[in-house]
Design a protein around this motif. Structure first.
Motif, PDB file in Angstrom:
ATOM      1  N   PRO A 244       0.853  -1.208   0.000  1.00 10.72           N
ATOM      2  CA  PRO A 244       0.000   0.000   0.000  1.00 10.72           C
ATOM      3  C   PRO A 244       0.885   1.253   0.000  1.00 10.72           C
ATOM      4  CG  PRO A 244       0.035  -0.995   2.174  1.00 10.72           C
ATOM      5  CD  PRO A 244       0.753  -1.965   1.270  1.00 10.72           C
ATOM      6  N   ILE A 245       0.414   2.291  -0.656  1.00 14.66           N
ATOM      7  CA  ILE A 245       1.213   3.524  -0.813  1.00 14.66           C
ATOM      8  C   ILE A 245       0.569   4.663  -0.019  1.00 14.66           C
ATOM      9  CG2 ILE A 245       2.084   5.226  -2.461  1.00 14.66           C
ATOM     10  CD1 ILE A 245       2.077   3.090  -4.578  1.00 14.66           C
ATOM     11  N   ASN A 246       1.381   5.376   0.710  1.00  9.69           N
ATOM     12  CA  ASN A 246       0.924   6.606   1.358  1.00  9.69           C
ATOM     13  C   ASN A 246       1.026   7.735   0.331  1.00  9.69           C
ATOM     14  OD1 ASN A 246       0.279   8.745   2.961  1.00  9.69           O
ATOM     15  ND2 ASN A 246       1.978   8.502   4.406  1.00  9.69           N
ATOM     16  N   GLU A 247      -0.078   7.988  -0.343  1.00 12.56           N
ATOM     17  CA  GLU A 247      -0.049   8.934  -1.464  1.00 12.56           C
ATOM     18  C   GLU A 247       0.278  10.360  -1.036  1.00 12.56           C
ATOM     19  OE1 GLU A 247      -3.423   8.690  -3.956  1.00 12.56           O
ATOM     20  OE2 GLU A 247      -3.122   6.578  -4.470  1.00 12.56           O
ATOM     21  N   ALA A 248       0.048  10.673   0.223  1.00 12.34           N
ATOM     22  CA  ALA A 248       0.348  12.022   0.704  1.00 12.34           C
ATOM     23  C   ALA A 248       1.830  12.343   0.580  1.00 12.34           C
ATOM     24  CB  ALA A 248      -0.106  12.174   2.152  1.00 12.34           C
ATOM     25  N   LEU A 249       2.685  11.304   0.636  1.00  9.26           N
ATOM     26  CA  LEU A 249       4.128  11.534   0.523  1.00  9.26           C
ATOM     27  C   LEU A 249       4.519  11.985  -0.872  1.00  9.26           C
ATOM     28  CD1 LEU A 249       5.468   8.437   2.510  1.00  9.26           C
ATOM     29  CD2 LEU A 249       5.280  10.796   3.319  1.00  9.26           C
ATOM     30  N   PHE A 250       3.682  11.713  -1.853  1.00  7.64           N
ATOM     31  CA  PHE A 250       3.992  12.056  -3.242  1.00  7.64           C
ATOM     32  C   PHE A 250       3.094  13.181  -3.796  1.00  7.64           C
ATOM     33  CE2 PHE A 250       5.156   7.657  -2.487  1.00  7.64           C
ATOM     34  CZ  PHE A 250       6.431   7.587  -2.997  1.00  7.64           C
ATOM     35  N   THR A 251       2.274  13.801  -2.946  1.00  7.71           N
ATOM     36  CA  THR A 251       1.290  14.798  -3.389  1.00  7.71           C
ATOM     37  C   THR A 251       1.715  16.205  -2.983  1.00  7.71           C
ATOM     38  OG1 THR A 251      -0.475  13.162  -3.141  1.00  7.71           O
ATOM     39  CG2 THR A 251      -1.143  15.472  -3.330  1.00  7.71           C
ATOM     40  N   TYR A 252       1.636  17.128  -3.910  1.00  8.60           N
ATOM     41  CA  TYR A 252       1.952  18.534  -3.613  1.00  8.60           C
ATOM     42  C   TYR A 252       0.917  19.108  -2.632  1.00  8.60           C
ATOM     43  CZ  TYR A 252       5.437  18.752  -7.331  1.00  8.60           C
ATOM     44  OH  TYR A 252       6.554  18.551  -8.101  1.00  8.60           O
ATOM     45  N   PRO A 253       1.341  20.000  -1.754  1.00  3.48           N
ATOM     46  CA  PRO A 253       0.425  20.513  -0.724  1.00  3.48           C
ATOM     47  C   PRO A 253      -0.447  21.684  -1.189  1.00  3.48           C
ATOM     48  CG  PRO A 253       2.614  21.417  -0.374  1.00  3.48           C
ATOM     49  CD  PRO A 253       2.721  20.481  -1.558  1.00  3.48           C
ATOM     50  N   GLY A 254      -0.321  22.085  -2.441  1.00  4.83           N
ATOM     51  CA  GLY A 254      -1.061  23.258  -2.909  1.00  4.83           C
ATOM     52  C   GLY A 254      -2.486  22.940  -3.307  1.00  4.83           C
ATOM     53  N   SER A 255      -3.190  23.972  -3.761  1.00  6.66           N
ATOM     54  CA  SER A 255      -4.552  23.816  -4.265  1.00  6.66           C
ATOM     55  C   SER A 255      -4.543  23.970  -5.773  1.00  6.66           C
ATOM     56  CB  SER A 255      -5.478  24.870  -3.643  1.00  6.66           C
ATOM     57  OG  SER A 255      -5.010  26.170  -3.952  1.00  6.66           O
ATOM     58  N   ASN A 256      -5.580  23.478  -6.414  1.00  7.92           N
ATOM     59  CA  ASN A 256      -5.686  23.596  -7.860  1.00  7.92           C
ATOM     60  C   ASN A 256      -5.936  25.045  -8.271  1.00  7.92           C
ATOM     61  OD1 ASN A 256      -5.258  20.883  -8.334  1.00  7.92           O
ATOM     62  ND2 ASN A 256      -7.426  20.374  -8.236  1.00  7.92           N
ATOM     63  N   PRO A 257      -5.593  25.420  -9.492  1.00  8.78           N
ATOM     64  CA  PRO A 257      -5.806  26.813  -9.940  1.00  8.78           C
ATOM     65  C   PRO A 257      -7.273  27.229  -9.821  1.00  8.78           C
ATOM     66  CG  PRO A 257      -4.422  25.635 -11.498  1.00  8.78           C
ATOM     67  CD  PRO A 257      -4.927  24.607 -10.531  1.00  8.78           C
ATOM     68  N   PHE A 258      -7.476  28.477  -9.418  1.00 10.34           N
ATOM     69  CA  PHE A 258      -8.836  29.013  -9.319  1.00 10.34           C
ATOM     70  C   PHE A 258      -8.994  30.312 -10.102  1.00 10.34           C
ATOM     71  CE2 PHE A 258      -6.373  30.031  -5.518  1.00 10.34           C
ATOM     72  CZ  PHE A 258      -6.419  31.416  -5.483  1.00 10.34           C
ATOM     73  N   THR A 259      -7.942  30.697 -10.851  1.00 12.48           N
ATOM     74  CA  THR A 259      -8.048  31.831 -11.785  1.00 12.48           C
ATOM     75  C   THR A 259      -7.474  31.407 -13.130  1.00 12.48           C
ATOM     76  OG1 THR A 259      -5.880  32.797 -11.314  1.00 12.48           O
ATOM     77  CG2 THR A 259      -7.705  33.451  -9.870  1.00 12.48           C
ATOM     78  N   ARG A 260      -7.850  32.138 -14.161  1.00  9.89           N
ATOM     79  CA  ARG A 260      -7.333  31.813 -15.493  1.00  9.89           C
ATOM     80  C   ARG A 260      -5.818  31.964 -15.546  1.00  9.89           C
ATOM     81  NH1 ARG A 260     -10.104  34.278 -20.565  1.00  9.89           N
ATOM     82  NH2 ARG A 260      -9.726  36.291 -19.573  1.00  9.89           N
ATOM     83  N   GLU A 261      -5.302  32.959 -14.869  1.00 10.36           N
ATOM     84  CA  GLU A 261      -3.861  33.199 -14.892  1.00 10.36           C
ATOM     85  C   GLU A 261      -3.100  32.039 -14.246  1.00 10.36           C
ATOM     86  OE1 GLU A 261      -6.002  36.776 -15.655  1.00 10.36           O
ATOM     87  OE2 GLU A 261      -6.133  35.435 -13.915  1.00 10.36           O
ATOM     88  N   GLN A 262      -3.645  31.494 -13.164  1.00  6.68           N
ATOM     89  CA  GLN A 262      -2.987  30.358 -12.516  1.00  6.68           C
ATOM     90  C   GLN A 262      -3.022  29.121 -13.410  1.00  6.68           C
ATOM     91  OE1 GLN A 262      -5.120  30.085  -8.824  1.00  6.68           O
ATOM     92  NE2 GLN A 262      -4.404  32.082  -8.117  1.00  6.68           N
ATOM     93  N   ALA A 263      -4.129  28.923 -14.126  1.00  4.04           N
ATOM     94  CA  ALA A 263      -4.221  27.797 -15.056  1.00  4.04           C
ATOM     95  C   ALA A 263      -3.213  27.951 -16.192  1.00  4.04           C
ATOM     96  CB  ALA A 263      -5.640  27.698 -15.613  1.00  4.04           C
ATOM     97  N   ILE A 264      -3.063  29.170 -16.688  1.00  3.57           N
ATOM     98  CA  ILE A 264      -2.083  29.427 -17.752  1.00  3.57           C
ATOM     99  C   ILE A 264      -0.680  29.076 -17.280  1.00  3.57           C
ATOM    100  CG2 ILE A 264      -0.989  31.269 -19.088  1.00  3.57           C
ATOM    101  CD1 ILE A 264      -3.747  32.651 -19.158  1.00  3.57           C
ATOM    102  N   LEU A 265      -0.347  29.507 -16.041  1.00  2.00           N
ATOM    103  CA  LEU A 265       0.985  29.210 -15.514  1.00  2.00           C
ATOM    104  C   LEU A 265       1.204  27.700 -15.386  1.00  2.00           C
ATOM    105  CD1 LEU A 265       3.675  29.996 -14.303  1.00  2.00           C
ATOM    106  CD2 LEU A 265       2.554  30.205 -12.076  1.00  2.00           C
ATOM    107  N   MET A 266       0.204  26.973 -14.899  1.00  2.00           N
ATOM    108  CA  MET A 266       0.354  25.518 -14.760  1.00  2.00           C
ATOM    109  C   MET A 266       0.646  24.872 -16.109  1.00  2.00           C
ATOM    110  SD  MET A 266      -2.347  22.669 -13.322  1.00  2.00           S
ATOM    111  CE  MET A 266      -1.934  22.800 -11.596  1.00  2.00           C
ATOM    112  N   MET A 267      -0.093  25.282 -17.142  1.00  2.00           N
ATOM    113  CA  MET A 267       0.138  24.707 -18.467  1.00  2.00           C
ATOM    114  C   MET A 267       1.517  25.068 -18.990  1.00  2.00           C
ATOM    115  SD  MET A 267      -3.563  25.047 -20.412  1.00  2.00           S
ATOM    116  CE  MET A 267      -3.924  26.750 -19.949  1.00  2.00           C
ATOM    117  N   ALA A 268       1.882  26.353 -18.918  1.00  2.00           N
ATOM    118  CA  ALA A 268       3.172  26.800 -19.454  1.00  2.00           C
ATOM    119  C   ALA A 268       4.327  26.167 -18.698  1.00  2.00           C
ATOM    120  CB  ALA A 268       3.254  28.327 -19.381  1.00  2.00           C
ATOM    121  N   ASP A 269       4.222  26.049 -17.361  1.00  4.25           N
ATOM    122  CA  ASP A 269       5.278  25.460 -16.544  1.00  4.25           C
ATOM    123  C   ASP A 269       5.477  23.990 -16.896  1.00  4.25           C
ATOM    124  OD1 ASP A 269       7.143  25.234 -14.402  1.00  4.25           O
ATOM    125  OD2 ASP A 269       5.573  24.327 -13.178  1.00  4.25           O
ATOM    126  N   THR A 270       4.376  23.254 -17.001  1.00  2.00           N
ATOM    127  CA  THR A 270       4.470  21.823 -17.315  1.00  2.00           C
ATOM    128  C   THR A 270       5.067  21.597 -18.696  1.00  2.00           C
ATOM    129  OG1 THR A 270       2.534  21.395 -15.926  1.00  2.00           O
ATOM    130  CG2 THR A 270       3.132  19.704 -17.525  1.00  2.00           C
TER     131      THR A 270
END
Length: 684
Positions: free
Chosen positions: A588-614
């Motif tokens: 069994p895997i403790n998924e919290a050890l591999f999960t980022y602590p942030g929240s998902n984007p809630f503005t268009r600008e944050q979504a743009i940054l996520m796409m461009a960064d990836t």
């Protein structure tokens, strides 16, 4: 069930908080509004009466103008005779002291000069001596009279018949017997024996003057019940102007009862409530993103409330002219921090609220609405001080032009125009320049971030970005690339380009803590390969939390911190997560050890940054750069982000995502295009 209860509670909490905000705004504005009662007409000397025939409903006096009353009072002050008390004890006391001081005679003179000087002092005191200051004030006109009170008798005497203290001293040496010995007598300090015996009676003089000023009649003539005051189309002359002013004044005096004032307050409450409710409905229906944010709605209500209060105070206390107030500062702030439509609606609402207080509503509304529209159009994006200067100049010129046009529409020639308002409009423009420093106050108070601040933060010479370029140069170059990609996407879809550009520059600052553990800063050796997968994942994940710590330390705005939190969302470090699963398929895997602590984007600008960064990070791992491989990479990764729900609570559309894909593909193709190999020169 609990989820629904929490949602319902949150909904009703929002409803009650907005209702409370409406009530508070209405109460504050109505509280400061002046309680003017009776009809309010607009009329000017030399202009036609625009209303129906006006008949007097009661008898009222025709009051004189303030200038006429003041002129009559000034005439009374000019001929008024102030009272002075004649004090006989002064002569007795001074003469006795003089005779005692010079009982041995005048040094240096032979003969009984002591008796001669005592006689001359007696003559001066009999005539009367005043204080030099009192004498100087009323001697300007030698025909001025004063009332001299001697015992029970009071007589009017010309001021020229008296002496000042200096005049009495000079008169003493003009005597034919004393003049030849002036130099000797001056050594005797005879000025010490000259004191005023005419004492100003302040209390009696002021009482008498106030009685006379109070006797000036404030009215001249009467208007009887049923008498016609003016008919429609008649020209308002000076006499009719006084009659109309007297009618309004008497109407307000008669209507200043509890019932009338109550009805005035009720009317003000109804009007202000309607306007505020309409504004709230606009926010709830068309700008829900602002409506749900306490700071945004607080700023909007404060801005549209403060100016009606200032206008009410100025009119109630007759302070200057309301046109000096920089009303256009409201649409400037809202345009900079929000959007053009909200700026226009807010400005219109504020001007309507202010117009309920001013007398000339038509003129006021047209001038101020024009100024607000010019402010919104000319200041689409504030990034330089020069833009604000240009906007202020355009607002001032447009205000003057509209006011001039309104006067021309009233059949006034350029010679007959009222030019008094132009100076107030110019002062208004000067005060608008304070919008630049006040913008910082708005940012700190309500948690907004202006483009000016973003441009300052995006300066790569700033302490934090300079440190990033020195400590983690690969991360710095990655951030620069991401900021350019994200800004281009934002420009294409109409998002906030400067915001996403600045956020991209700071999104990976947490990598400064352990730069060698991130591939863009490595040269050959990857230290993560020698660590357990869980520990390696935690090191990579920690750059989000470390970035937030640095952001707090350097006081970065909340909007920039949100980019740090959301650029990975609550996704996983897939390399380490998949590798661990492959290595431990049955555990069994403790998924919290591999999960980022942030929240998902809630503005268009944050979504743009996520796409461009990836995409920018993944593009470095492509074995070959062809249009097909780049397109496949971009579509695969962004479609995967959409499928995993990263943009579920973000107001970005499929059309925006499609444009973002196209921009990323075109930009990466331009960056990684294959160069033509240059031929070598053959040797003979």
């Amino acid at each position: 069930m609990n989820k629904f209860n929490i949602t319902d509670n949150h909904y009703w909490q929002n409803v009650f908080s907005r209702m409370a905000l409406i009530v508070i705004s209405v109460v504050i504005m109505v509280w400061f509004m002046p309680r003017a009662t009776g009809p309010q007409y607009r009329y000017d000397i030399g202009k036609p009466w625009m209303y129906s025939s006006l008949i007097a409903k009661f008898d009222f006096p025709i009051y004189k103008t303030d200038e006429a009353v003041k002129k009559e009072q000034d005439s009374i002050r000019k001929i008024f005779e102030p009272y002075y008390n004649y004090d006989t004890e002064v002569e007795k006391r001074i003469t006795a002291r003089f005779l005692n001081d010079f009982k041995a005679g005048i040094p240096g003179l032979q003969g009984n000069y002591t008796a001669i000087i005592a006689d001359r002092l007696h003559r001066l005191y009999q005539t009367g001596i005043m204080k030099t200051q009192d004498f100087s004030e009323i001697v300007k006109d030698s025909s001025n009279m004063v009332r001299v009170v001697n015992g029970k008798n009071a007589s009017s005497v010309q001021i020229g018949c008296f002496y000042s203290m200096i005049g009495a001293y000079e008169k003493l040496f003009q005597d034919e017997k004393l003049a030849p010995h002036k130099q000797i007598l001056q050594r005797c300090n005879l000025n010490e024996y000259i004191e005023p015996n005419l004492i100003y009676d302040r209390e009696r003089s002021e009482t008498e003057l106030n009685d006379l000023l109070g006797s000036v009649p404030l009215a001249s003539g009467m208007v009887l019940t049923g008498q016609k005051i003016i008919d429609r189309g008649e020209i308002v002359d000076e006499y009719t102007f006084r009659v109309l002013s007297s009618f309004e004044r008497e109407t307000q005096r008669r209507n200043s009862t509890v019932n009338t004032i109550t009805s005035t307050i009720v009317g003000q409450v109804i009007f202000v409530t309607i306007i505020i409710v309409l504004f709230t409905l606009y926010l709830g229906l068309y700008r829900k993103d602002y409506f749900d944010k306490p700071r945004s709605i607080a700023m909007l209500y404060v801005l549209i409330t403060i100016f009606p209060i200032l206008v009410s105070l100025m009119i109630e206390n007759n302070i200057m002219n309301v046109y000096v107030l920089p009303f256009a500062i409201v649409p400037i702030f809202i345009r900079v921090f929000m959007d053009s439509r909200t700026a226009f609606v807010s400005h219109t609402i504020m001007i309507l609220l202010c117009a309920a207080v001013v007398r000339y509503q038509y003129e006021f509304i047209l001038v101020q609405l024009t100024a607000g529209i010019v402010a919104i159009y000319s200041l689409r994006e504030l990034s330089q001080r020069a833009q604000l200067f240009r906007t202020v100049l355009l607002i001032t010129l447009s205000g003057c032009a509209v006011y001039c046009a309104l006067q021309l529409m009233q059949d006034k020639s350029f010679d007959d125009m009222d030019n008094s308002l132009y100076k107030y409009i110019i002062v208004n423009g000067v005060l608008l320049l304070f919008a630049y420093p006040l913008m910082l106050v708005i940012e700190k108070m309500f948690g907004f971030t202006s483009n000016v601040t973003l441009i300052e933060l995006s300066n790569t010479s700033k302490d934090l970005l300079r440190a990033l370029s020195e400590v983690a140069p690969g991360t710095f170059q990655h951030s620069i690339m991401v900021s350019n990609l994200a800004a281009e996407i934002a420009n294409k879809i109409g998002a906030k380009a400067q915001l996403v550009r600045t956020g991209a520059l700071y999104h990976d600052i947490g990598k400064m803590k352990e730069p060698a553990f991130f591939t863009e800063n490595q040269v050959g050796v990857n230290p993560l390969n020698n660590l357990p997968r869980e520990e390696a994942a935690q090191i990579v994940i920690s750059h989000v939390t470390e970035g937030l710590k640095l952001a707090e330390k350097y006081n970065l705005p909340k909007t920039i911190k949100d980019f740090i939190t959301t650029h990975h969302g609550n996704g996983k470090t897939k390399f380490f997560y998949i590798s661990y699963k492959n290595e431990h398929p049955d555990e069994p895997i403790n998924e919290a050890l591999f999960t980022y602590p942030g929240s998902n984007p809630f503005t268009r600008e944050q979504a743009i940054l996520m796409m461009a960064d990836t995409i920018e990070a993944a593009s470095r791992s492509l074995p070959e750069y062809t249009p097909e491989s780049i397109s496949a990479l971009v579509n695969k990764l962004i479609d995967q982000q959409v499928a995993e729900g990263f943009f579920e609570y973000c107001p970005i559309t499929f059309h925006d995502i499609a444009i973002a894909k196209q921009v990323l593909i075109e930009r990466l193709k331009a960056i990684y295009h294959t160069r033509i190999s240059y031929p070598e020169l053959k040797k003979n």
